[in-house]
Design a protein around this motif. Structure first.
Motif: not given
Length: 163
Positions: A20-22, A32-34, A43-44
């Motif tokens: 997942x990217x921001x 992103x760190x999850x 989870x995000x």
């Protein structure tokens, strides 16, 4: 690596490998760190000015690359690894298909050998004394045995009281 915008989350994207990217600035994506939930799924955590909420990564990957998840369907990890959110490891299935897959993979065990189950399995007659045999025994969807004679007697009593 292709990063596609997540339809339900503005400013976030996903790649097919499950990352997942921001994106705060145009085309400046950063991973992103999850977090993980109590069951081990990634989870995000999204924080806004008004509130915070979390989304499961496997659901975001399917929503981004496949489309909206139909009501009543779940996401199955084909290899049984909850943290492997690669698109090719995910599929939409019904709850019963998901449970069957988990059972086949050895991820869950059905507790059929509890002490009470062992005691009841050894009974040859119902509490009224009717035999538990092929003709007189009905098995429910939950796997419970019911006496057909008792059922008929109860039904007869019920209808007699209705008149």
């Amino acid at each position: 690596m292709e990063i596609k915008a997540i339809p339900s989350l503005t400013g976030y994207g996903a790649s097919k490998d499950g990352t997942i990217w921001s994106c705060r600035n145009r085309n400046n994506w950063r991973p992103m760190s999850l977090s993980s939930d109590k069951d081990g799924y990634k989870l995000l955590i999204v924080r806004t000015k008004k509130k915070g909420f979390s989304r499961k990564i496997h659901r975001l990957i399917i929503e981004t690359f496949v489309g909206k998840i139909p009501k009543g369907l779940e996401i199955n990890h084909k290899d049984g690894d909850k943290i492997n959110n690669n698109l090719y490891n995910l599929e939409t299935v019904t709850h019963i298909e998901n449970m069957r897959h988990a059972y086949k993979m050895g991820l869950i065990k059905i507790q059929t050998d509890t002490l009470l189950a062992q005691i009841n399995r050894n009974k040859t007659h119902c509490p009224q004394g009717h035999p538990y045999d092929d003709r007189n025994t009905y098995i429910t969807k939950q796997g419970h045995r019911l006496c057909r004679m008792c059922g008929k007697l109860n039904k007869r009593r019920y209808y007699q009281n209705q008149v």
